[in-house]
Design a protein around this motif. Structure first.
Motif, PDB file in Angstrom:
ATOM      1  N   ASP A   1      -2.315   4.613 -13.193  1.00  0.00           N
ATOM      2  CA  ASP A   1      -2.274   3.966 -14.617  1.00  0.00           C
ATOM      3  C   ASP A   1      -0.746   4.068 -14.969  1.00  0.00           C
ATOM      4  OD1 ASP A   1      -1.496   6.649 -14.760  1.00  0.00           O
ATOM      5  OD2 ASP A   1      -2.573   6.961 -16.455  1.00  0.00           O
ATOM      6  N   VAL A   2       0.146   4.076 -13.890  1.00  0.00           N
ATOM      7  CA  VAL A   2       1.663   3.422 -13.979  1.00  0.00           C
ATOM      8  C   VAL A   2       1.990   2.527 -14.742  1.00  0.00           C
ATOM      9  CG1 VAL A   2       1.798   2.149 -11.823  1.00  0.00           C
ATOM     10  CG2 VAL A   2       3.927   3.501 -12.593  1.00  0.00           C
ATOM     11  N   VAL A   3       2.911   2.768 -15.690  1.00  0.00           N
ATOM     12  CA  VAL A   3       3.476   1.450 -16.634  1.00  0.00           C
ATOM     13  C   VAL A   3       5.058   1.220 -16.228  1.00  0.00           C
ATOM     14  CG1 VAL A   3       3.810   0.563 -18.812  1.00  0.00           C
ATOM     15  CG2 VAL A   3       1.885   2.186 -18.297  1.00  0.00           C
ATOM     16  N   GLN A   4       5.293  -0.171 -16.078  1.00  0.00           N
ATOM     17  CA  GLN A   4       6.720  -0.667 -15.990  1.00  0.00           C
ATOM     18  C   GLN A   4       6.990  -1.288 -17.006  1.00  0.00           C
ATOM     19  OE1 GLN A   4       8.540  -3.394 -15.303  1.00  0.00           O
ATOM     20  NE2 GLN A   4      10.181  -2.710 -14.342  1.00  0.00           N
ATOM     21  N   ILE A   5       8.100  -0.954 -17.806  1.00  0.00           N
ATOM     22  CA  ILE A   5       8.524  -1.691 -18.995  1.00  0.00           C
ATOM     23  C   ILE A   5      10.131  -1.879 -18.693  1.00  0.00           C
ATOM     24  CG2 ILE A   5       9.198  -1.470 -21.534  1.00  0.00           C
ATOM     25  CD1 ILE A   5       7.125   0.918 -21.487  1.00  0.00           C
TER      26      ILE A   5
ATOM     27  N   GLN B   1       0.824  -1.006   0.048  1.00  0.00           N
ATOM     28  CA  GLN B   1       0.204   0.061   0.019  1.00  0.00           C
ATOM     29  C   GLN B   1       0.963   1.324   0.045  1.00  0.00           C
ATOM     30  OE1 GLN B   1      -3.345   0.289  -0.557  1.00  0.00           O
ATOM     31  NE2 GLN B   1      -2.970   2.354  -0.503  1.00  0.00           N
ATOM     32  N   THR B   2       2.099   1.192   0.749  1.00  0.00           N
ATOM     33  CA  THR B   2       2.865   2.311   0.756  1.00  0.00           C
ATOM     34  C   THR B   2       3.500   2.695  -0.396  1.00  0.00           C
ATOM     35  OG1 THR B   2       3.360   1.975   3.318  1.00  0.00           O
ATOM     36  CG2 THR B   2       4.841   3.486   1.926  1.00  0.00           C
ATOM     37  N   LEU B   3       3.850   1.455  -1.466  1.00  0.00           N
ATOM     38  CA  LEU B   3       4.349   1.751  -2.432  1.00  0.00           C
ATOM     39  C   LEU B   3       3.278   2.152  -3.609  1.00  0.00           C
ATOM     40  CD1 LEU B   3       7.023   1.241  -4.621  1.00  0.00           C
ATOM     41  CD2 LEU B   3       6.293  -1.142  -4.515  1.00  0.00           C
ATOM     42  N   MET B   4       2.059   1.727  -3.522  1.00  0.00           N
ATOM     43  CA  MET B   4       1.014   2.310  -4.496  1.00  0.00           C
ATOM     44  C   MET B   4       0.719   3.709  -4.102  1.00  0.00           C
ATOM     45  SD  MET B   4      -1.674  -0.895  -4.067  1.00  0.00           S
ATOM     46  CE  MET B   4      -2.894  -0.218  -5.004  1.00  0.00           C
ATOM     47  N   ASP B   5       0.767   4.104  -3.087  1.00  0.00           N
ATOM     48  CA  ASP B   5       0.630   5.563  -2.651  1.00  0.00           C
ATOM     49  C   ASP B   5       1.798   6.444  -3.434  1.00  0.00           C
ATOM     50  OD1 ASP B   5      -1.389   4.784  -1.026  1.00  0.00           O
ATOM     51  OD2 ASP B   5      -0.127   5.167   0.949  1.00  0.00           O
TER      52      ASP B   5
ATOM     53  N   LYS C   1       3.214  -4.988  -6.750  1.00  0.00           N
ATOM     54  CA  LYS C   1       3.668  -6.515  -6.401  1.00  0.00           C
ATOM     55  C   LYS C   1       4.705  -6.829  -7.214  1.00  0.00           C
ATOM     56  CE  LYS C   1      -0.895  -7.611  -4.706  1.00  0.00           C
ATOM     57  NZ  LYS C   1      -2.400  -8.333  -5.044  1.00  0.00           N
ATOM     58  N   PHE C   2       5.132  -6.498  -8.364  1.00  0.00           N
ATOM     59  CA  PHE C   2       5.843  -6.929  -9.264  1.00  0.00           C
ATOM     60  C   PHE C   2       7.269  -6.551  -8.536  1.00  0.00           C
ATOM     61  CE2 PHE C   2       8.765  -5.771 -12.869  1.00  0.00           C
ATOM     62  CZ  PHE C   2       8.857  -6.836 -13.488  1.00  0.00           C
ATOM     63  N   LEU C   3       7.295  -5.264  -8.328  1.00  0.00           N
ATOM     64  CA  LEU C   3       8.607  -4.376  -7.908  1.00  0.00           C
ATOM     65  C   LEU C   3       8.962  -5.127  -6.482  1.00  0.00           C
ATOM     66  CD1 LEU C   3       7.910  -0.875  -8.756  1.00  0.00           C
ATOM     67  CD2 LEU C   3       9.536  -2.473  -9.651  1.00  0.00           C
ATOM     68  N   ILE C   4       8.204  -5.266  -5.609  1.00  0.00           N
ATOM     69  CA  ILE C   4       8.504  -6.219  -4.309  1.00  0.00           C
ATOM     70  C   ILE C   4       8.784  -7.410  -4.757  1.00  0.00           C
ATOM     71  CG2 ILE C   4       7.389  -6.977  -2.199  1.00  0.00           C
ATOM     72  CD1 ILE C   4       5.618  -4.308  -2.116  1.00  0.00           C
TER      73      ILE C   4
ATOM     74  N   GLY D   1      -0.766  -0.355 -13.839  1.00  0.00           N
ATOM     75  CA  GLY D   1      -1.558  -0.203 -12.809  1.00  0.00           C
ATOM     76  C   GLY D   1      -0.638  -0.370 -11.648  1.00  0.00           C
ATOM     77  N   ALA D   2      -1.225   0.456 -10.364  1.00  0.00           N
ATOM     78  CA  ALA D   2      -0.460   0.584  -9.227  1.00  0.00           C
ATOM     79  C   ALA D   2      -0.190  -0.769  -8.640  1.00  0.00           C
ATOM     80  CB  ALA D   2      -1.227   1.642  -8.440  1.00  0.00           C
TER      81      ALA D   2
END
Length: 301
Positions: free
Chosen positions: A199-203, A190-194, A225-228, A219-220
């Protein structure tokens, strides 16, 4: 020690401008350097006394060579494994002092430019970023004034419909990235999502050489979850340092005792949220990551 040739001095004087043009047309520092090397040899072969305006002459040579190179590499990019991202270039921490120049080398803009045809891309950049008149551009690329006018109008509309807002704020960005990194390391979804835009995109770009996500993550919550997951696993023991690449704040991840560069993560921020994450892991695109790339537009030359 023998003095350098005057023509060498002239080329070196405009090198930041010439590199910037070639890089923005090609999206590759390695290809841009090849273009500059070839252009330098052509400059040495030119009749120096007959060149009235060296900068304009050199810009024309580099533009034409970059266009030829782009037409060649585009065929290779169609066969690229996974997501393709431009080769990141290390820039000054204050590279955003010229907002137009900073935006033009940002990952988001370079990806928009990648959707243009080679001639459209060159015309847009020479006109909108480097300030050349359409008449000048027509002479550079061997097209009529009317044709260049049509190309410029079409390219401008295409880019305007897709470009993102670019407002660099170094102090705010540093605080957001610090929160982002801490949340990823502590696993607080949740802290990361904040700090992530909805609509964030990670490529991720691995070029088929290393394992990365095969497609963009959007998506946030999915991105968080991907980054964690990465922070807990493959990147758990990596050293992290701050940097500036493509006029964007970046994190560099190094592995092993020798500090081998594993990933450059460029971070795009709008307001107080992260809107884009561009991770380059392809080793071929990290080879010259430590080279500082001075950039310039004509008014800086």
């Amino acid at each position: 020690m023998k003095d350098e040739l005057p023509e060498t001095d002239t080329f070196d004087q405009f090198r930041p401008l010439l590199f910037t043009i070639a890089y923005e047309i090609l999206g590759s520092a390695a290809d841009a350097e090849d273009v500059l090397q070839d252009s330098f040899l052509r400059w040495l072969d030119a009749d120096q006394d007959a060149v009235e305006h060296p900068r304009a002459y050199l810009v024309q040579i580099v533009t034409r060579q970059a266009l030829n190179q782009l037409r060649t590499v585009r065929r290779r990019r169609e066969e690229y494994v996974g997501n393709w991202l431009p080769e990141p270039i290390r820039t000054e921490h204050d590279a955003s002092h010229d907002v137009l120049l900073a935006e033009s080398v940002s990952m988001a803009m370079l990806l928009v430019l990648e959707t243009l045809g080679p001639t459209e891309r060159a015309v847009f950049l020479l006109s909108e970023v480097f300030g050349h008149s359409l008449v000048e551009i027509a002479g550079m690329i061997g097209k009529t004034d009317a044709t260049v006018r049509q190309i410029a109008h079409r390219a401008r509309e295409h880019v305007q419909a897709r470009r993102k807002r670019f407002q660099p704020d170094a102090e705010t960005n540093q605080a957001i990235i610090t929160r982002f990194l801490l949340a990823a390391r502590t696993g607080e979804v949740q802290t990361l999502m904040d700090v992530l835009a909805p609509d964030v995109v990670q490529i991720s770009d691995g070029g088929g050489r290393v394992i990365v996500a095969g497609r963009p993550v959007t998506g946030a919550e999915p991105v968080a979850k991907f980054l964690i997951g990465l922070a807990r696993n493959s990147m758990a023991d990596m050293a992290v340092e701050f940097g500036s690449f493509n006029a964007l704040p970046a994190l560099l991840f190094r592995s092993g005792a020798d500090g081998q560069l594993d990933t450059i993560l460029m971070i795009e921020i709008d307001g107080d949220r992260i809107t884009g994450l561009y991770a380059v892991r392809n080793p071929d695109k990290l080879r010259s990551a430590d080279v500082l790339r001075p950039l310039a537009r004509p008014r800086d030359g």
